[in-house]
Design a protein around this motif. Structure first.
Motif, mmCIF file in Angstrom:
data_model
loop_
_atom_site.group_PDB
_atom_site.id
_atom_site.type_symbol
_atom_site.label_atom_id
_atom_site.label_comp_id
_atom_site.label_asym_id
_atom_site.label_seq_id
_atom_site.Cartn_x
_atom_site.Cartn_y
_atom_site.Cartn_z
ATOM 1 N N ILE A 133 -17.379 36.406 -14.853
ATOM 2 C CA ILE A 133 -18.127 37.294 -13.959
ATOM 3 C C ILE A 133 -18.589 36.426 -12.792
ATOM 4 N N TYR A 134 -18.243 36.820 -11.585
ATOM 5 C CA TYR A 134 -18.648 36.046 -10.414
ATOM 6 C C TYR A 134 -19.776 36.749 -9.672
ATOM 7 N N ILE A 135 -20.799 35.982 -9.334
ATOM 8 C CA ILE A 135 -21.911 36.522 -8.543
ATOM 9 C C ILE A 135 -22.267 35.489 -7.463
ATOM 10 N N GLY A 136 -22.515 35.980 -6.257
ATOM 11 C CA GLY A 136 -22.779 35.079 -5.131
ATOM 12 C C GLY A 136 -24.243 34.709 -4.989
ATOM 13 N N ALA A 137 -24.887 34.362 -6.093
ATOM 14 C CA ALA A 137 -26.306 33.971 -6.013
ATOM 15 C C ALA A 137 -26.413 32.608 -5.331
ATOM 16 N N VAL A 138 -27.487 32.448 -4.541
ATOM 17 C CA VAL A 138 -27.697 31.216 -3.774
ATOM 18 C C VAL A 138 -29.137 30.769 -3.952
#
Ligand SMILES: [Zn+2]
Length: 208
Positions: free
Chosen positions: A103-108
Motif C-alpha cells: 500500500i503506497y501513501i504519500g505521507a511526508v
C-alpha cells in the motif's frame, strides 16, 4: 513465464474533504489523475463518519480554514482526528481482496503541517497492526516520500512526469487555489524552492 506482477494499492489524494466544494474538486482531480496514469481499478471512498465527528476545519463547517499557518509546535486546526487510519484501513481491506502486497501513501514528515499521522513511527506501528490483523499478515504500507523535503518531491515529480497540473491542494477554493491556506502555502513554497512554477491557477497574484 509465470505471472509475477505484484499488485499494489495506492492512496491518491489524502485530502479529506469538508466543504462539499473542496470534496468535489478533489474527486475531479482524483479521476483526472487516474485517467492520465491509466489506472483502471479505482475505489472512490467518501467517509461520512469523519464528517459526522467533525473537530477539524476540514470536516466541520463551523471551524474556518485559517489563512495563516499555526505556530510550528501546534497541530493545526486542519488536522482531521486520526484520519489516515481510516484511509489506510480501507486500503488494507481492499489489498486483502485484490491480493496486493503493498500500500503506497504519500505521507511526508519534514515541511509538513505537523499532523501526527504523518510520522514514521505511526506507519511502523500500523504495519504491525496489519501483520497481526490480516489473514496472511503480508501486506505492507510503503511511505517512499516520508523523509523528503517538499522541494525534493516537486523535483522528483517533475523527473517522473507526475501530473502536478491535475492535482489539487487548496483547502478553501475549488476554481482557483486560494494561495493563502496552510496547504497552498506549503505547496507554493515547495515549487518556489524547487525553482519551477506551480502549474495550477491561483486566486492571489502574490506568490510565496
Ligand atoms: Zn488554499
Amino acid at each position: 513465464m509465470p505471472h509475477t506482477e505484484q499488485r499494489a494499492v495506492v492512496l491518491v489524494s489524502g485530502g479529506m474533504d469538508s466543504c462539499v466544494c473542496t470534496e468535489r474538486r478533489e474527486r475531479q482531480s482524483f479521476l483526472a489523475i487516474c485517467d492520465r496514469l491509466q489506472i483502471r481499478d479505482r475505489l472512490l471512498v467518501r467517509n461520512e463518519a469523519l464528517r459526522a465527528i467533525g473537530g477539524s476545519a476540514l470536516t466541520d463547517e463551523n471551524i474556518a480554514v485559517p489563512n495563516t499557518p499555526a505556530p510550528s509546535q501546534d497541530i493545526p486546526v486542519t488536522y482531521v482526528p486520526f484520519r489516515n487510519a481510516h484511509f489506510l484501513s480501507v486500503a488494507v481491506s481492499w489489498a486483502e481482496v485484490l491480493g496486493a502486497g503493498k500500500i503506497y501513501i504519500g505521507a511526508v514528515e519534514p515541511d509538513s503541517s505537523g499532523y501526527p499521522d504523518c510520522r514514521p513511527a505511526y506507519y511502523e506501528a500500523f504495519n504491525r497492526v496489519i501483520k497481526a490483523g490480516t489473514k496472511e499478515g503480508k501486506i505492507e504500507i510503503e511511505t517512499p516520500l516520508i523523509a523528503m523535503r517538499k522541494a525534493e518531491i516537486v523535483r522528483l515529480g517533475l523527473e517522473l512526469k507526475a501530473p502536478f497540473d491535475l492535482t489539487w491542494s487548496c483547502y478553501s477554493h475549488e476554481d482557483r487555489a486560494c494561495g493563502l491556506c496552510d496547504s497552498c502555502m506549503l505547496r507554493l513554497r515547495a515549487f518556489a524552492a524547487a525553482g519551477v512554477p506551480d502549474p495550477i491557477p491561483y486566486a492571489t497574484a502574490e506568490r510565496v
